[in-house]
Each structure stands twice: as structure tokens, then as C-alpha cells.
Scaffold this motif. Sequence first.
Motif, PDB file in Angstrom:
ATOM      1  N   UNK A   1       0.800  -1.219   0.000  1.00 30.76           N
ATOM      2  CA  UNK A   1       0.000   0.000   0.000  1.00 30.76           C
ATOM      3  C   UNK A   1       0.832   1.268   0.000  1.00 30.76           C
ATOM      4  N   UNK A   2       2.031   1.216   0.562  1.00 30.84           N
ATOM      5  CA  UNK A   2       2.904   2.383   0.596  1.00 30.84           C
ATOM      6  C   UNK A   2       3.258   2.828  -0.814  1.00 30.84           C
ATOM      7  N   UNK A   3       3.502   1.892  -1.692  1.00 27.16           N
ATOM      8  CA  UNK A   3       3.897   2.220  -3.052  1.00 27.16           C
ATOM      9  C   UNK A   3       2.681   2.444  -3.949  1.00 27.16           C
ATOM     10  N   UNK A   4       1.600   1.734  -3.705  1.00 28.65           N
ATOM     11  CA  UNK A   4       0.414   1.844  -4.545  1.00 28.65           C
ATOM     12  C   UNK A   4      -0.300   3.159  -4.352  1.00 28.65           C
ATOM     13  N   UNK A   5      -0.169   3.796  -3.179  1.00 28.35           N
ATOM     14  CA  UNK A   5      -0.898   5.007  -2.895  1.00 28.35           C
ATOM     15  C   UNK A   5      -0.561   6.104  -3.901  1.00 28.35           C
ATOM     16  N   UNK A   6       0.660   6.134  -4.355  1.00 27.06           N
ATOM     17  CA  UNK A   6       1.074   7.148  -5.333  1.00 27.06           C
ATOM     18  C   UNK A   6       0.275   6.992  -6.618  1.00 27.06           C
ATOM     19  N   UNK A   7       0.097   5.767  -7.064  1.00 28.09           N
ATOM     20  CA  UNK A   7      -0.660   5.510  -8.290  1.00 28.09           C
ATOM     21  C   UNK A   7      -2.127   5.844  -8.092  1.00 28.09           C
ATOM     22  N   UNK A   8      -2.691   5.442  -6.959  1.00 28.17           N
ATOM     23  CA  UNK A   8      -4.097   5.733  -6.685  1.00 28.17           C
ATOM     24  C   UNK A   8      -4.338   7.237  -6.626  1.00 28.17           C
ATOM     25  N   UNK A   9      -3.403   7.978  -6.037  1.00 24.87           N
ATOM     26  CA  UNK A   9      -3.541   9.431  -5.968  1.00 24.87           C
ATOM     27  C   UNK A   9      -3.471  10.048  -7.363  1.00 24.87           C
ATOM     28  N   UNK A  10      -2.595   9.541  -8.214  1.00 27.45           N
ATOM     29  CA  UNK A  10      -2.484  10.060  -9.576  1.00 27.45           C
ATOM     30  C   UNK A  10      -3.770   9.843 -10.365  1.00 27.45           C
ATOM     31  N   UNK A  11      -4.359   8.678 -10.207  1.00 29.39           N
ATOM     32  CA  UNK A  11      -5.615   8.404 -10.899  1.00 29.39           C
ATOM     33  C   UNK A  11      -6.719   9.305 -10.360  1.00 29.39           C
ATOM     34  N   UNK A  12      -6.732   9.531  -9.045  1.00 33.56           N
ATOM     35  CA  UNK A  12      -7.730  10.423  -8.460  1.00 33.56           C
ATOM     36  C   UNK A  12      -7.566  11.848  -8.986  1.00 33.56           C
ATOM     37  N   UNK A  13      -6.331  12.287  -9.161  1.00 32.92           N
ATOM     38  CA  UNK A  13      -6.105  13.628  -9.713  1.00 32.92           C
ATOM     39  C   UNK A  13      -6.615  13.728 -11.144  1.00 32.92           C
ATOM     40  N   UNK A  14      -6.432  12.690 -11.929  1.00 33.43           N
ATOM     41  CA  UNK A  14      -6.932  12.701 -13.306  1.00 33.43           C
ATOM     42  C   UNK A  14      -8.458  12.684 -13.340  1.00 33.43           C
ATOM     43  N   UNK A  15      -9.094  12.131 -12.308  1.00 32.35           N
ATOM     44  CA  UNK A  15     -10.553  12.099 -12.273  1.00 32.35           C
ATOM     45  C   UNK A  15     -11.163  13.450 -11.939  1.00 32.35           C
ATOM     46  N   UNK A  16     -10.331  14.449 -11.602  1.00 33.90           N
ATOM     47  CA  UNK A  16     -10.838  15.820 -11.471  1.00 33.90           C
ATOM     48  C   UNK A  16     -11.411  16.295 -12.799  1.00 33.90           C
ATOM     49  N   UNK A  17     -10.875  15.750 -13.873  1.00 37.22           N
ATOM     50  CA  UNK A  17     -11.287  16.168 -15.207  1.00 37.22           C
ATOM     51  C   UNK A  17     -12.357  15.200 -15.704  1.00 37.22           C
ATOM     52  N   UNK A  18     -13.574  15.698 -15.769  1.00 36.16           N
ATOM     53  CA  UNK A  18     -14.728  14.856 -16.084  1.00 36.16           C
ATOM     54  C   UNK A  18     -14.555  14.116 -17.407  1.00 36.16           C
ATOM     55  N   UNK A  19     -13.911  14.757 -18.355  1.00 36.48           N
ATOM     56  CA  UNK A  19     -13.757  14.160 -19.679  1.00 36.48           C
ATOM     57  C   UNK A  19     -12.861  12.925 -19.648  1.00 36.48           C
ATOM     58  N   UNK A  20     -11.989  12.831 -18.656  1.00 36.76           N
ATOM     59  CA  UNK A  20     -11.101  11.671 -18.539  1.00 36.76           C
ATOM     60  C   UNK A  20     -11.675  10.584 -17.650  1.00 36.76           C
ATOM     61  N   UNK A  21     -12.676  10.936 -16.837  1.00 35.78           N
ATOM     62  CA  UNK A  21     -13.273   9.946 -15.939  1.00 35.78           C
ATOM     63  C   UNK A  21     -13.914   8.809 -16.742  1.00 35.78           C
ATOM     64  N   UNK A  22     -14.627   9.176 -17.790  1.00 42.41           N
ATOM     65  CA  UNK A  22     -15.209   8.212 -18.722  1.00 42.41           C
ATOM     66  C   UNK A  22     -14.700   8.584 -20.103  1.00 42.41           C
ATOM     67  N   UNK A  23     -14.184   7.636 -20.825  1.00 43.12           N
ATOM     68  CA  UNK A  23     -13.637   7.941 -22.147  1.00 43.12           C
ATOM     69  C   UNK A  23     -14.763   8.087 -23.157  1.00 43.12           C
ATOM     70  N   UNK A  24     -14.930   9.313 -23.667  1.00 46.13           N
ATOM     71  CA  UNK A  24     -15.967   9.605 -24.644  1.00 46.13           C
ATOM     72  C   UNK A  24     -15.411   9.664 -26.056  1.00 46.13           C
ATOM     73  N   UNK A  25     -14.127   9.972 -26.198  1.00 45.32           N
ATOM     74  CA  UNK A  25     -13.531  10.126 -27.520  1.00 45.32           C
ATOM     75  C   UNK A  25     -13.317   8.771 -28.169  1.00 45.32           C
ATOM     76  N   UNK A  26     -13.621   8.713 -29.443  1.00 48.90           N
ATOM     77  CA  UNK A  26     -13.406   7.477 -30.194  1.00 48.90           C
ATOM     78  C   UNK A  26     -11.956   7.385 -30.638  1.00 48.90           C
ATOM     79  N   UNK A  27     -11.397   8.516 -31.037  1.00 47.03           N
ATOM     80  CA  UNK A  27     -10.019   8.518 -31.524  1.00 47.03           C
ATOM     81  C   UNK A  27      -9.026   8.520 -30.368  1.00 47.03           C
ATOM     82  N   UNK A  28      -8.011   7.668 -30.469  1.00 44.77           N
ATOM     83  CA  UNK A  28      -6.999   7.550 -29.418  1.00 44.77           C
ATOM     84  C   UNK A  28      -6.186   8.824 -29.254  1.00 44.77           C
ATOM     85  N   UNK A  29      -5.850   9.480 -30.366  1.00 38.52           N
ATOM     86  CA  UNK A  29      -4.989  10.656 -30.281  1.00 38.52           C
ATOM     87  C   UNK A  29      -5.671  11.804 -29.544  1.00 38.52           C
TER      88      UNK A  29
END
Length: 128
Positions: free
Chosen positions: A76-104
Motif C-alpha cells: 500500500x505504501x507504493x500503490x498510494x502514489x498511483x491511486x492518488x495520480x488516478x484520483x487527480x486525473x478524475x478531477x477532469x470529467x472528460x477523462x473519468x469516462x472515455x468519450x472520444x473514439x479517436x486515441x490521439x
Amino acid sequence: MQFSLTGGNRNDVTQLMPLIQTIPPVRGRRGRPRRRPDTLYADRGYDHDKYRTQVRHLGITPFIARRGEEHGSGLGVYRWVVEQSIALLHWFRRLRVRWEIRDDIHEAFLRLACAIICFRRLASLGLC
């Protein structure tokens, strides 16, 4: 940096070996640059003997939590960094659920979100 973008309902363990293969060389020391990490920390989703063997074959020591055991593994000591990074990305609604069809386009929004997060962190420290 290279991203490996997969479908939404794919099992993470199927992308473990391709992820390890795409790690760029680590520069800074004399001699040939390192291509692989010494250790790999992973959660229970990666608990499979087949992948443990493949990771060991590459010279990497796997620290993968076992299913059915308590959380006292210390990962858990090492995983917390990854979980926090994902939580920070979830601040952006558009990244929480992938709506774009194109990868780029999705990758562009992901990079923009990372830049905004870094800017906010630096601004809070008074460096910007």
C-alpha cells in the motif's frame, strides 16, 4: 513517453508484459542504460503464477499481492502514489469516462490534464 491505450473492459494483467517491454532506457549513469526496473509492485489483479514467472524471467523481482490474504503485504505504501495520480486525473470529467473514439484526442486530453496538474502543484509551492 509511450502510452498503451486499450479498450475499457480489458483485464489489466493482459497488458503487463507489453508495458514492461515499452519502458524506455534510464539514462544518467555510465555504461549501457538500464532497460528494466529491479522490482515490480502490483495489486491482486496481477496475481497469477504465469505472469510472475514471465516477470522473473526478465530479471525483475515481482512483489504482487496474493488473493485471499490480508492487506498487510506492505504494498500500500507504493500503490498510494498511483491511486492518488488516478484520483487527480478524475478531477477532469472528460477523462473519468472515455468519450472520444479517436486515441490521439484522448491522449491529448490526458497530456493536457497532466500539464494542468503539474502547473497547479508548482503554483501551490510558489514556483510559478
